[in-house]
Design a protein around this motif. Structure first.
Motif, mmCIF file in Angstrom:
data_model
loop_
_atom_site.group_PDB
_atom_site.id
_atom_site.type_symbol
_atom_site.label_atom_id
_atom_site.label_comp_id
_atom_site.label_asym_id
_atom_site.label_seq_id
_atom_site.Cartn_x
_atom_site.Cartn_y
_atom_site.Cartn_z
ATOM 1 N N UNK A 94 6.404 4.739 -13.900
ATOM 2 C CA UNK A 94 5.653 4.364 -12.705
ATOM 3 C C UNK A 94 4.460 5.299 -12.531
ATOM 4 N N UNK A 95 3.295 4.704 -12.390
ATOM 5 C CA UNK A 95 2.049 5.442 -12.192
ATOM 6 C C UNK A 95 1.052 4.471 -11.556
ATOM 7 N N UNK A 96 -0.117 4.938 -11.145
ATOM 8 C CA UNK A 96 -1.103 4.002 -10.603
ATOM 9 C C UNK A 96 -1.474 2.881 -11.572
ATOM 10 N N UNK B 135 0.827 -1.206 0.000
ATOM 11 C CA UNK B 135 0.000 0.000 0.000
ATOM 12 C C UNK B 135 0.864 1.260 0.000
ATOM 13 N N UNK B 136 1.983 1.214 0.698
ATOM 14 C CA UNK B 136 2.907 2.355 0.679
ATOM 15 C C UNK B 136 3.443 2.577 -0.733
ATOM 16 N N UNK B 137 3.788 1.485 -1.413
ATOM 17 C CA UNK B 137 4.309 1.607 -2.770
ATOM 18 C C UNK B 137 3.249 2.162 -3.715
ATOM 19 N N UNK B 138 2.015 1.705 -3.559
ATOM 20 C CA UNK B 138 0.947 2.201 -4.423
ATOM 21 C C UNK B 138 0.724 3.694 -4.216
ATOM 22 N N UNK B 139 0.821 4.144 -2.977
ATOM 23 C CA UNK B 139 0.696 5.578 -2.719
ATOM 24 C C UNK B 139 1.851 6.347 -3.370
ATOM 25 N N UNK B 140 3.067 5.801 -3.250
ATOM 26 C CA UNK B 140 4.215 6.450 -3.886
ATOM 27 C C UNK B 140 4.008 6.532 -5.399
ATOM 28 N N UNK B 141 3.466 5.476 -5.979
ATOM 29 C CA UNK B 141 3.257 5.471 -7.433
ATOM 30 C C UNK B 141 2.272 6.551 -7.867
ATOM 31 N N UNK B 142 1.346 6.916 -6.984
ATOM 32 C CA UNK B 142 0.390 7.973 -7.328
ATOM 33 C C UNK B 142 1.037 9.354 -7.303
ATOM 34 N N UNK B 143 2.165 9.469 -6.614
ATOM 35 C CA UNK B 143 2.869 10.747 -6.516
ATOM 36 C C UNK B 143 3.827 10.944 -7.690
ATOM 37 N N UNK B 144 4.459 9.857 -8.139
ATOM 38 C CA UNK B 144 5.557 9.947 -9.109
ATOM 39 C C UNK B 144 5.202 10.744 -10.365
ATOM 40 N N UNK C 256 1.622 0.368 -11.342
ATOM 41 C CA UNK C 256 2.200 0.126 -10.021
ATOM 42 C C UNK C 256 2.137 -1.328 -9.591
ATOM 43 N N UNK C 257 1.001 -1.973 -9.775
ATOM 44 C CA UNK C 257 0.846 -3.372 -9.329
ATOM 45 C C UNK C 257 1.869 -4.268 -10.021
ATOM 46 N N UNK C 258 1.997 -4.112 -11.328
ATOM 47 C CA UNK C 258 2.936 -4.930 -12.094
ATOM 48 C C UNK C 258 4.369 -4.654 -11.662
ATOM 49 N N UNK D 173 13.503 13.468 -8.363
ATOM 50 C CA UNK D 173 12.919 12.160 -8.053
ATOM 51 C C UNK D 173 12.329 11.494 -9.289
ATOM 52 N N UNK D 174 11.845 12.274 -10.232
ATOM 53 C CA UNK D 174 11.268 11.680 -11.439
ATOM 54 C C UNK D 174 12.338 10.978 -12.257
ATOM 55 N N UNK D 175 13.465 11.639 -12.435
ATOM 56 C CA UNK D 175 14.579 11.013 -13.152
ATOM 57 C C UNK D 175 15.130 9.820 -12.371
ATOM 58 N N UNK D 176 15.417 10.035 -11.086
ATOM 59 C CA UNK D 176 16.028 8.973 -10.282
ATOM 60 C C UNK D 176 15.148 7.728 -10.248
ATOM 61 N N UNK D 177 13.851 7.935 -10.046
ATOM 62 C CA UNK D 177 12.918 6.805 -9.948
ATOM 63 C C UNK D 177 12.996 5.917 -11.174
ATOM 64 N N UNK D 178 12.919 6.526 -12.348
ATOM 65 C CA UNK D 178 12.866 5.718 -13.564
ATOM 66 C C UNK D 178 14.241 5.206 -13.981
ATOM 67 N N UNK D 179 15.276 5.945 -13.645
ATOM 68 C CA UNK D 179 16.630 5.451 -13.892
ATOM 69 C C UNK D 179 16.892 4.198 -13.048
ATOM 70 N N UNK D 180 16.469 4.220 -11.806
ATOM 71 C CA UNK D 180 16.676 3.069 -10.923
ATOM 72 C C UNK D 180 15.836 1.865 -11.365
ATOM 73 N N UNK D 181 14.623 2.102 -11.795
ATOM 74 C CA UNK D 181 13.809 0.989 -12.299
ATOM 75 C C UNK D 181 14.458 0.342 -13.515
ATOM 76 N N UNK D 182 15.029 1.158 -14.380
ATOM 77 C CA UNK D 182 15.690 0.613 -15.571
ATOM 78 C C UNK D 182 16.970 -0.122 -15.220
#
Length: 430
Positions: free
Chosen positions: A118-120, A83-92, A123-125, A100-109
């Protein structure tokens, strides 16, 4: 239109691309300042979820979530990891133009080969896919470091730490871990817990600390101990390096009065701290260490949240202090005594960029290239604009080719693409 996070992300010219792809991208990472937990590295922790690895202890993300109106239950509170992750995904999606937008997606890659934004909707996937990978050996703490070609991490450690986890890593091949001496508590005579700290330190060194001389001897013993375990760095976090004429004798009186129950005045606190800093710096010089000074944060602004959540939970910001006068006098004092060791200076207020860059140049002595460093963009400044301004100030006022470069200054094992981010920006600017 360029694809977001393509191979030429942040690279706007052919020469910058050549420098990055053929040279910078292949270099190992020497992360000489971070706040990674040594126990997690030595015991090769595996995270149970992407939330543990990504949101646990990351006050950058916490601040963004609070700003977006997310309840504390989903930030540091009782809600589930998912649930914490899903909330974070709604913010991204709404963090565009925040690093944070760059870092988030750079780290996922980089860590998970996930290219979706990353978005709602995703997020689940992404939660399932990334958490599944974190259960594999390739994504243990050491695995994550090895993926990023990290050769060395220098953690941040209190003088009273036993460094047992660093000792466990001594003979290990691959990623190396060394301690950094962070003595802020040693001279925090104004702290409500200072007496307890001195008592704990006495047990560590094996003798009672009843005088200022005892305290300095204890500090020297711990410097020797850190050195024996491979430590060659110190680090100090200060709001302001407030200079007063230091005196061992007067500081001894302050310490004696403190032990007898008399609280020090503000002037006595400053005297005590400056005396301790000078004496510690002499010890560093004698051991051939490099000292680091992080200057300019105003911490724990929200006292209600400090009581509720503790320190380092996202309530610090850029301070507004006169840094230069005290810094000049401090460095001058050490230089005059022939005890100024290699030094890295980090500032948090960008108005001071050029002042710090020029101050570093005042104390170069020809003994080593870049002896006094103007350190990389720190904390609120370790983003595109902040990094570029630091590089420009250093280039204009000093010699960029002597710069020791980037660090993570992070508590997260997923933060190492910040080195890539810095390298791309540097290559593009060159």
């Amino acid at each position: 239109m360029k694809k977001f996070l393509s191979k030429d992300f942040l690279l706007e010219n052919d020469f910058g691309g050549l420098l990055y792809h053929e040279y910078a991208s292949k270099m190992p990472i020497i992360d000489y300042h971070n706040h990674l937990p040594p126990v997690d590295i030595a015991e090769n922790r595996k995270f149970n979820s992407i939330t543990e690895a990504w949101l646990e202890g990351d006050h950058y993300k916490w601040r963004a979530m609070r700003a977006f109106g997310i309840s504390e239950d989903y930030v540091t509170g009782k809600e589930s990891d998912k649930d914490k992750f899903l909330k974070w995904s709604s913010v991204v999606p709404y963090t565009v133009r925040n690093p944070l937008y760059h870092w988030t997606h750079l780290e996922l890659q980089r860590y998970f080969n996930i290219e979706e934004l990353l978005s709602p909707d995703t997020a689940e996937k992404i939660y399932t896919e990334s958490s599944d990978q974190l259960a594999q050996d390739s994504h243990s703490c050491l695995g994550l470091l090895e993926q990023m070609n990290v050769e060395l991490v220098c953690t941040t450690d209190d003088p009273a730490d036993d460094l047992v986890y660093h000792k466990q890593m001594t003979d290990r091949t691959g990623v190396k871990m060394l301690p950094t001496f962070r003595p802020d508590k040693l001279y925090a005579v104004q702290s409500d817990t200072y007496l307890q700290y001195i008592s704990a330190l006495s047990k560590i060194v094996g003798y009672p600390i009843k005088t200022f001389s005892d305290l300095l001897n204890a500090a020297k013993d711990r410097v020797e101990y850190f050195h024996s375990v491979g430590g060659r760095l110190s680090d100090h976090g200060l709001e302001q390096l407030y200079y007063v004429d230091y005196s061992v004798e007067k500081s001894a009186n302050v310490f004696t009065n403190f032990l007898s129950g008399k609280a020090p005045t503000l002037q006595e606190v400053r005297l005590f701290q400056m005396t301790f800093l000078v004496e510690l710096s002499k010890m560093y010089f004698d051991k051939g260490w490099t000292q680091q000074f992080h200057l300019g944060a105003i911490r724990n602004n929200n006292t209600a949240k400090l009581r509720e959540l503790g320190a380092d939970t996202g309530y610090d910001s850029i301070g507004d202090y006169d840094q230069i006068t005290g810094l000049s006098k401090f460095l001058r004092t050490l230089e005059e005594e022939g005890k100024l060791t290699k030094t890295i200076l980090y500032n948090l207020n960008p108005r001071d960029n050029e002042a710090f860059a020029t101050m570093a140049g005042n104390f170069m002595d020809g003994s080593v290239a870049g002896k006094i460093q103007y350190g990389s963009g720190w904390w609120f400044l370790d983003q595109k604009d902040g990094m570029e301004k630091q590089i420009n100030a250093l280039s204009n006022m000093g010699i960029l080719s002597c710069f020791v470069g980037m660090l993570t200054d992070s508590r997260s094992f997923l933060s190492f693409p910040r080195h890539e981010y810095f390298r791309r920006l540097l290559c593009n600017m060159l």
